[in-house]
Design an enzyme around this catalytic site. Structure first.
Site, PDB file in Angstrom:
ATOM      1  N   CYS A 384       0.837  -1.208   0.000  1.00 31.28           N
ATOM      2  CA  CYS A 384       0.000   0.000   0.000  1.00 31.28           C
ATOM      3  C   CYS A 384       0.873   1.260   0.000  1.00 31.28           C
ATOM      4  O   CYS A 384       1.467   1.563  -1.017  1.00 31.28           O
ATOM      5  CB  CYS A 384      -1.005  -0.044   1.147  1.00 31.28           C
ATOM      6  SG  CYS A 384      -2.490   0.899   0.741  1.00 31.28           S
ATOM      7  N   HIS A 510      -3.661  -5.081   0.265  1.00 33.59           N
ATOM      8  CA  HIS A 510      -3.058  -5.615   1.493  1.00 33.59           C
ATOM      9  C   HIS A 510      -3.142  -7.141   1.503  1.00 33.59           C
ATOM     10  O   HIS A 510      -4.138  -7.694   1.967  1.00 33.59           O
ATOM     11  CB  HIS A 510      -3.820  -5.099   2.719  1.00 33.59           C
ATOM     12  CG  HIS A 510      -3.671  -3.642   2.966  1.00 33.59           C
ATOM     13  ND1 HIS A 510      -2.819  -3.140   3.930  1.00 33.59           N
ATOM     14  CD2 HIS A 510      -4.261  -2.572   2.383  1.00 33.59           C
ATOM     15  CE1 HIS A 510      -2.901  -1.814   3.927  1.00 33.59           C
ATOM     16  NE2 HIS A 510      -3.771  -1.449   2.998  1.00 33.59           N
ATOM     17  N   GLU A 512      -1.722  -9.102   3.433  1.00 38.13           N
ATOM     18  CA  GLU A 512      -1.644  -9.639   4.814  1.00 38.13           C
ATOM     19  C   GLU A 512      -3.022  -9.982   5.388  1.00 38.13           C
ATOM     20  O   GLU A 512      -3.133 -10.799   6.290  1.00 38.13           O
ATOM     21  CB  GLU A 512      -0.888  -8.660   5.727  1.00 38.13           C
ATOM     22  CG  GLU A 512      -1.603  -7.361   6.099  1.00 38.13           C
ATOM     23  CD  GLU A 512      -1.412  -6.234   5.083  1.00 38.13           C
ATOM     24  OE1 GLU A 512      -1.124  -6.538   3.904  1.00 38.13           O
ATOM     25  OE2 GLU A 512      -1.590  -5.064   5.468  1.00 38.13           O
TER      26      GLU A 512
HETATM   27  N1  GLN Z   1      -2.079   6.647   2.676  1.00 38.66           N
HETATM   28  C1  GLN Z   1      -2.182   5.868   1.489  1.00 38.66           C
HETATM   29  C2  GLN Z   1      -3.542   6.013   0.832  1.00 38.66           C
HETATM   30  O1  GLN Z   1      -4.499   6.394   1.451  1.00 38.66           O
HETATM   31  C3  GLN Z   1      -1.875   4.410   1.764  1.00 38.66           C
HETATM   32  C4  GLN Z   1      -2.827   3.748   2.699  1.00 38.66           C
HETATM   33  C5  GLN Z   1      -2.340   2.441   3.241  1.00 38.66           C
HETATM   34  O2  GLN Z   1      -1.123   2.179   3.275  1.00 38.66           O
HETATM   35  N2  GLN Z   1      -3.236   1.625   3.748  1.00 38.66           N
HETATM   36  O3  GLN Z   1      -3.695   5.738  -0.330  1.00 38.66           O
END
Ligand code: GLN
Length: 538
Positions: A384, A510, A512
């Protein structure tokens, strides 16, 4: 199995952090291994509508479900143990309960009645508990009540449990998780806090059926009898829960203590099915007998509180067992990394993972870590924000775009290689408004991602507002960063890889959240595999 759905409530006494989530997940696992269909639900007494707006320092990681609910991290344990997805219905907070009651009041659904905690809030709690039961998908619904009995905010939940116990006497039991502290000076285990905690439950009209006692020392038969006598439970219902080496031992320990058998007995379940623990034991054997070890940095800004990255840490356990190696996580604060320290902090490690996150604190350290991984050939995995920063780093240092940035960090960046999705531009409220939940991703053949997944279409969970800016795809690919995972519906970039690198993979989603004991996540498995390979070459 009897026709009626059985409800098992798990309450906590004496202190928080006794591990209700793990006990609930372990019991659920044992029942599942007997062939029953089980789900677990967490009721959280705080006023936030969901934990999505909570800082990880407050409450650890926010776990995201398939249907895009932002939930308590215990749901992650439920999924990792049971290998069955949860949903919004599996996590309810006081905020959500009140919101729903107040919405009904505004719609006039209470027909002029005075709206009160009892019966309206408690009815709504009972409704949320029974929603899962009404689906007839399950034989057992385990409901974990957050907090500790005696807390003011837990009272409506305990009252709802009392009412359900009364209405469905045959089909409900309460398990109370409590602590038996050891006083070193006296050389004794003490039962009084447990007696008091049960007394508090009794004051609220709830008699626990089973006591699970957390302890650092074995409980003698004599002590168990004493607890049974003073707390009105049968001696076989005093279950010892001794500190375990790993949370994954707890189902086995609970099976040895016959927790599941006592539960079935108390719920009058006839024709009990036999348990088959083999697959679980296989995993434990692999996990506990590694043939080697790799050291992987987890670079993030919340590393002081490891619960902030719970699912990532657990995914490494699953992927380590799959590769038959131990994965030692080197928790690395992104603010401690700069061009002077990066070699000392990360040189010599076998892999570098840059974690998800929000906001600009620690961003420069993340960029330095990514550059180091890219240039030195250490296996890299970005998740992310980690993927977004890998994109920014590549644009700045390989594509010669020194002002490349994410618009999260610099709103009017000259080269916004990561930018806000169109539908996010008008969003005002913070809660529940990100791109959340499961989306499809098409994988390009001839990529590390395909080698890992062995599939051209996967579904992964998201939680973010910003995205790879597709205006730059051609330039990135020309420079050697390839977009190997694309959302087939809207062309958003989901996975990037650096071509001439032993292993440089980063995902917008994600992974995970989907790694479980029985299904370790392919991207973690392949990352750990790359780390093993790298460590052998070193
Ligand atoms: N801050 C980034 C976004 O909103 C990544 C978010 C995250 O790592 N879950 O796109």
């Amino acid at each position: 199995m009897a026709d009626n759905i059985k409800y098992i409530f798990v309450t906590g006494g004496v202190t928080s952090s006794l591990g209700k989530g793990i006990i609930s997940a372990s019991l659920a696992k044992l029942l599942q291994l007997r062939g029953y269909r089980v789900t677990i639900q967490k009721l959280d007494p705080y006023i936030n509508v969901d934990p999505g707006t909570l800082n990880p320092y407050e409450h650890g990681e926010c776990f995201v479900t398939e249907d895009g609910a932002e939930t308590d991290l215990d749901l992650g344990h439920y999924e990792r143990f049971l290998n069955v997805p949860t949903s919004q219905a599996n996590n309810v907070t006081t905020g959500r309960i009140y919101q729903s009651v107040i919405d009904k009041e505004r719609r006039g659904e209470y027909l002029g009645k005075t709206v009160q905690i009892i019966p309206h809030i408690t009815d709504e709690i009972k409704r949320c508990i029974q929603i899962l039961g009404s689906k007839s998908e399950f034989d057992f619904v385990i409901t974990e009540i957050g907090g500790t009995v005696g807390d003011i905010e837990s009272l409506p939940y305990i009252e709802a449990v009392r009412q359900l116990m009364w209405e469905k006497e045959e089909d409900c039991i309460v398990i109370h998780l409590t602590l038996i502290p050891y006083l070193t000076a006296a050389g004794e285990l003490k039962t009084k806090p447990t007696q008091h905690s049960v007394k508090t439950l009794l004051e609220n009209g709830v008699q626990p059926d089973i006591l699970v006692c957390r302890t650092e020392h074995e409980l003698s038969a004599q002590l168990r009898n004493k607890i049974a006598k003073f707390c009105n439970v049968t001696p076989n219902a005093v279950i010892q829960s001794i500190d375990a080496e790993t949370i994954y031992d707890v189902p086995v320990l609970m099976s040895e203590e016959k927790l599941d058998e006592v539960v079935l007995e108390k719920l009058n379940v006839k024709n009990k099915k036999k348990i088959d623990l083999r697959k679980w034991q296989d995993f434990l054997t692999r996990y506990k007998n590694p043939k080697g070890k790799v050291r992987i940095a987890l670079v993030g800004k919340y590393v002081e509180l490891k619960d902030s990255y719970k699912s990532i840490a657990e995914s490494f356990i699953h992927a380590g067992a799959a590769n038959e190696v131990a994965v030692e996580i080197i928790w690395t604060h992104s603010e401690d990394i700069n061009p002077r320290t990066v070699e000392e902090k990360l040189g010599g490690l076998d892999g570098i993972l840059v974690a998800p996150g929000f906001g600009s604190r620690g961003i420069d350290g993340k960029l330095d870590a990514i550059r180091f991984a890219r240039e030195s050939g250490i296996p890299f995995f970005g998740i992310c924000l980690g993927m977004q920063m890998a994109t920014v780093e590549f644009a700045r240092n390989v594509m010669n775009l020194p002002d490349a940035n994410s618009t999260e960090m610099k709103e009017y960046a000259q080269n916004p290689v990561i930018s806000l999705m169109a539908e996010q531009k008008t969003v005002v409220n913070k809660g529940g408004t990100m791109r959340l939940g499961s989306y499809p991703c098409k994988i390009k053949k001839d990529s590390k991602a395909f080698a890992a997944y062995q599939s051209e279409l996967v579904h992964e969970r998201h939680r973010h507002r910003f995205e790879f800016n597709n205006d730059y795809i051609a330039a990135f690919e020309k420079a050697g960063m390839i977009c190997t995972g694309i959302n087939p519906d809207n062309q958003l970039v989901e996975i990037i890889e650096v071509k001439n690198h032993p292993y440089f993979v980063a995902s917008q989603f994600h992974p995970e959240y989907k790694s479980t004991v029985l299904n370790p996540h392919p991207l973690f498995v392949s990352f750990v595999k790359a780390a093993v390979k790298y460590s052998q070459k070193k």
